[in-house]
Structure formats: C-alpha cells, structure tokens
Motif scaffolding. Sequence first.
Motif, PDB file in Angstrom:
ATOM      1  N   SER A   1       0.849  -1.245  -0.056  1.00 35.12           N
ATOM      2  CA  SER A   1       0.046  -0.025  -0.103  1.00 35.12           C
ATOM      3  C   SER A   1       0.746   1.195   0.096  1.00 35.12           C
ATOM      4  CB  SER A   1      -1.124  -0.009   1.110  1.00 35.12           C
ATOM      5  OG  SER A   1      -1.783  -1.068   1.175  1.00 35.12           O
ATOM      6  N   LEU A   2       1.921   1.250   0.910  1.00 36.33           N
ATOM      7  CA  LEU A   2       2.902   2.343   0.713  1.00 36.33           C
ATOM      8  C   LEU A   2       3.499   2.644  -0.626  1.00 36.33           C
ATOM      9  CD1 LEU A   2       4.246   4.502   2.297  1.00 36.33           C
ATOM     10  CD2 LEU A   2       6.085   2.924   2.929  1.00 36.33           C
ATOM     11  N   CYS A   3       4.002   1.578  -1.082  1.00 39.32           N
ATOM     12  CA  CYS A   3       4.533   1.580  -2.620  1.00 39.32           C
ATOM     13  C   CYS A   3       3.569   2.079  -3.501  1.00 39.32           C
ATOM     14  CB  CYS A   3       5.143   0.284  -2.973  1.00 39.32           C
ATOM     15  SG  CYS A   3       6.508  -0.041  -2.241  1.00 39.32           S
ATOM     16  N   ALA A   4       2.372   1.598  -3.333  1.00 36.83           N
ATOM     17  CA  ALA A   4       1.311   1.975  -4.389  1.00 36.83           C
ATOM     18  C   ALA A   4       1.114   3.655  -4.142  1.00 36.83           C
ATOM     19  CB  ALA A   4       0.088   1.374  -4.238  1.00 36.83           C
ATOM     20  N   ALA A   5       0.971   4.114  -2.782  1.00 38.35           N
ATOM     21  CA  ALA A   5       0.579   5.377  -2.455  1.00 38.35           C
ATOM     22  C   ALA A   5       1.852   6.354  -3.009  1.00 38.35           C
ATOM     23  CB  ALA A   5       0.646   5.756  -1.043  1.00 38.35           C
ATOM     24  N   LEU A   6       3.306   5.843  -2.659  1.00 34.12           N
ATOM     25  CA  LEU A   6       4.398   6.704  -3.410  1.00 34.12           C
ATOM     26  C   LEU A   6       4.129   6.678  -4.933  1.00 34.12           C
ATOM     27  CD1 LEU A   6       7.096   5.053  -0.872  1.00 34.12           C
ATOM     28  CD2 LEU A   6       6.317   7.418  -1.105  1.00 34.12           C
ATOM     29  N   TRP A   7       3.964   5.492  -5.580  1.00 34.08           N
ATOM     30  CA  TRP A   7       3.930   5.718  -6.885  1.00 34.08           C
ATOM     31  C   TRP A   7       2.853   6.755  -7.420  1.00 34.08           C
ATOM     32  CZ3 TRP A   7       6.083   4.328 -11.169  1.00 34.08           C
ATOM     33  CH2 TRP A   7       5.465   4.305 -12.395  1.00 34.08           C
ATOM     34  N   LEU A   8       1.569   6.625  -6.754  1.00 33.76           N
ATOM     35  CA  LEU A   8       0.609   7.520  -7.147  1.00 33.76           C
ATOM     36  C   LEU A   8       0.959   8.964  -6.899  1.00 33.76           C
ATOM     37  CD1 LEU A   8      -2.756   5.500  -6.190  1.00 33.76           C
ATOM     38  CD2 LEU A   8      -1.757   5.850  -8.507  1.00 33.76           C
ATOM     39  N   ALA A   9       1.523   9.382  -5.851  1.00 33.63           N
ATOM     40  CA  ALA A   9       2.197  10.635  -5.506  1.00 33.63           C
ATOM     41  C   ALA A   9       3.222  11.023  -6.624  1.00 33.63           C
ATOM     42  CB  ALA A   9       2.708  10.636  -4.240  1.00 33.63           C
ATOM     43  N   LEU A  10       3.929  10.264  -7.035  1.00 32.43           N
ATOM     44  CA  LEU A  10       4.823  10.306  -8.078  1.00 32.43           C
ATOM     45  C   LEU A  10       4.303  10.733  -9.424  1.00 32.43           C
ATOM     46  CD1 LEU A  10       7.987  10.026  -9.030  1.00 32.43           C
ATOM     47  CD2 LEU A  10       7.088   7.755  -9.721  1.00 32.43           C
ATOM     48  N   LEU A  11       3.159   9.853  -9.734  1.00 30.11           N
ATOM     49  CA  LEU A  11       2.698  10.041 -10.712  1.00 30.11           C
ATOM     50  C   LEU A  11       1.712  11.303 -10.789  1.00 30.11           C
ATOM     51  CD1 LEU A  11       1.631   6.550 -11.975  1.00 30.11           C
ATOM     52  CD2 LEU A  11       3.628   7.997 -13.030  1.00 30.11           C
ATOM     53  N   ALA A  12       1.141  11.671  -9.745  1.00 33.75           N
ATOM     54  CA  ALA A  12       0.449  12.915  -9.568  1.00 33.75           C
ATOM     55  C   ALA A  12       0.977  14.166  -9.924  1.00 33.75           C
ATOM     56  CB  ALA A  12      -0.240  13.136  -8.209  1.00 33.75           C
TER      57      ALA A  12
ATOM     58  N   ALA B   1       4.265  -1.872  -7.603  1.00 36.70           N
ATOM     59  CA  ALA B   1       4.668  -0.753  -8.045  1.00 36.70           C
ATOM     60  C   ALA B   1       6.207  -1.005  -7.793  1.00 36.70           C
ATOM     61  CB  ALA B   1       4.257   0.605  -7.182  1.00 36.70           C
ATOM     62  N   VAL B   2       6.965  -0.496  -8.859  1.00 35.02           N
ATOM     63  CA  VAL B   2       8.567  -0.489  -8.812  1.00 35.02           C
ATOM     64  C   VAL B   2       8.797   1.107  -9.078  1.00 35.02           C
ATOM     65  CG1 VAL B   2      10.634  -1.107  -9.737  1.00 35.02           C
ATOM     66  CG2 VAL B   2       8.627  -2.669  -9.453  1.00 35.02           C
ATOM     67  N   ILE B   3       9.449   1.534  -7.951  1.00 34.44           N
ATOM     68  CA  ILE B   3       9.850   3.088  -7.795  1.00 34.44           C
ATOM     69  C   ILE B   3      11.455   3.121  -7.805  1.00 34.44           C
ATOM     70  CG2 ILE B   3       9.669   5.220  -6.821  1.00 34.44           C
ATOM     71  CD1 ILE B   3       6.924   4.098  -5.874  1.00 34.44           C
ATOM     72  N   ARG B   4      12.141   3.567  -8.907  1.00 29.14           N
ATOM     73  CA  ARG B   4      13.623   3.667  -8.946  1.00 29.14           C
ATOM     74  C   ARG B   4      13.931   4.741  -8.427  1.00 29.14           C
ATOM     75  NH1 ARG B   4      14.343  -1.535 -10.335  1.00 29.14           N
ATOM     76  NH2 ARG B   4      13.170  -2.074 -12.576  1.00 29.14           N
ATOM     77  N   PRO B   5      15.125   4.803  -7.659  1.00 26.97           N
ATOM     78  CA  PRO B   5      15.511   6.084  -6.908  1.00 26.97           C
ATOM     79  C   PRO B   5      16.120   6.951  -8.262  1.00 26.97           C
ATOM     80  CG  PRO B   5      17.159   4.234  -6.437  1.00 26.97           C
ATOM     81  CD  PRO B   5      15.754   3.711  -7.185  1.00 26.97           C
ATOM     82  N   LYS B   6      15.738   8.394  -7.977  1.00 27.97           N
ATOM     83  CA  LYS B   6      16.244   9.472  -8.909  1.00 27.97           C
ATOM     84  C   LYS B   6      17.533   9.674  -8.734  1.00 27.97           C
ATOM     85  CE  LYS B   6      12.101   9.182 -10.710  1.00 27.97           C
ATOM     86  NZ  LYS B   6      11.749   7.860 -10.837  1.00 27.97           N
ATOM     87  N   PRO B   7      18.598  10.044  -9.820  1.00 28.54           N
ATOM     88  CA  PRO B   7      19.716  10.693  -9.637  1.00 28.54           C
ATOM     89  C   PRO B   7      19.847  11.755  -8.894  1.00 28.54           C
ATOM     90  CG  PRO B   7      19.331  10.411 -11.754  1.00 28.54           C
ATOM     91  CD  PRO B   7      18.042  10.180 -11.307  1.00 28.54           C
ATOM     92  N   ARG B   8      20.697  11.818  -7.705  1.00 28.63           N
ATOM     93  CA  ARG B   8      20.681  13.164  -6.998  1.00 28.63           C
ATOM     94  C   ARG B   8      21.616  14.093  -7.885  1.00 28.63           C
ATOM     95  NH1 ARG B   8      21.129  11.246  -0.635  1.00 28.63           N
ATOM     96  NH2 ARG B   8      19.540   9.469  -0.991  1.00 28.63           N
ATOM     97  N   GLY B   9      21.187  15.335  -7.594  1.00 27.95           N
ATOM     98  CA  GLY B   9      22.070  16.366  -8.034  1.00 27.95           C
ATOM     99  C   GLY B   9      23.178  16.718  -7.243  1.00 27.95           C
ATOM    100  N   GLU B  10      23.870  17.695  -7.508  1.00 28.75           N
ATOM    101  CA  GLU B  10      25.251  18.075  -6.827  1.00 28.75           C
ATOM    102  C   GLU B  10      24.782  18.587  -5.487  1.00 28.75           C
ATOM    103  OE1 GLU B  10      28.304  18.984  -7.688  1.00 28.75           O
ATOM    104  OE2 GLU B  10      28.057  17.486  -9.284  1.00 28.75           O
ATOM    105  N   GLN B  11      25.264  18.047  -4.379  1.00 24.94           N
ATOM    106  CA  GLN B  11      24.961  18.218  -3.044  1.00 24.94           C
ATOM    107  C   GLN B  11      25.763  19.451  -2.676  1.00 24.94           C
ATOM    108  OE1 GLN B  11      23.073  16.683  -1.117  1.00 24.94           O
ATOM    109  NE2 GLN B  11      22.445  15.416  -2.828  1.00 24.94           N
TER     110      GLN B  11
END
Length: 177
Positions: free
Chosen positions: A7-18, A162-172
Amino acid sequence: MRIPNTSLCAALWLALLAAPAHAETADRDKPINLEADTVTLDDIKKISVYQGNVILTQGTLTLRADRMQLTQNAAGLDTVSATGRPVAFRQKLDGRDEFIEGFAARIEFDNTTSELDLIGDARLRRGEDELRGARISYNSGSGFYKVVGQNGAGSPAGRVRAVIRPKPRGEQPAAKP
C-alpha cells in the motif's frame, strides 16, 4: 498505525505520478492516422473496426492492437476500444523529454472524459518506474490514477505492484564548516 508495504509503494507511486505529467496536449490537435490489414466502416452509426496489426498514431501517441473499434460523434473521435496480445500505447509527456507506456489485454479510451482504462494484466511505465494490476484507470485531464489488483493478474496474490527506482541526486551543496 502500520501501513502494509504494498500500500505504501502504491501510494508513493501515485504521488509520483500525480506530479504534473500530462500527455502531450498538442496531440489532440493533430490528425489521427490508422493502419490495419482490414477495416469495416458503418457510416450511419459512425463506427469503424480495424483488424490485423492495427497502428493508430496522433502526434506523439502510438497505439498498437490486433483489433480496434472507433466511434465518432459530431465533434470527432468519441471512443476507442482496442484488444490485443497485448495492446500497447506510448505517448510523450507534456513539456518533458519523457514517455509514458502502457500494456494490457484491452484498452478503452473515452475522448469526451479523457478517461483511459487498461484492462487485463495492465502495466504502466514512466521512465524506469512501473505499475502493475488487473486494471489501471487514468484521467489525463486531472492526472488521477486508480489501480486495482486481482487474482491471476500477474502479481503475487493478485495485488497491485509498484516499482519506483531512485532518481539521480543532483550536486550536493558543500558542508558548512
């Protein structure tokens, strides 16, 4: 309160797609091109049925199916119903160099309400992220998704996946002394 991981993964995915990720808006103003092995047209009912390696394109949208039925109304395209092994679509997202892809046994599209339904072993992919279920409904006007799982849907116990891959991090930024 404990939230199950799926449920958490689905919620994160939906938030990502929203996030604003709508289909290319310019596509609606482009002509629809269709190719197929055969076509049957009913000019009175405004229904056309395309069969055999059907390919529909409109701007950046491509829809491939074994069979596709289109209905028209006074304003033009009304509904599309496509079946295949699987039906596949791909469309560029508005304002991004990114595509959304979907696969299902059947795809239904209502042009009046901007509702897209992927039915039967449905998969939706954006970049490297993926969502699976028995049925995925998407409203391109509101950007709202709904995913329903079912036994035999290609995921354990028929649940949504749901499979949510980490996004590349920008310059810190440099650490402060």
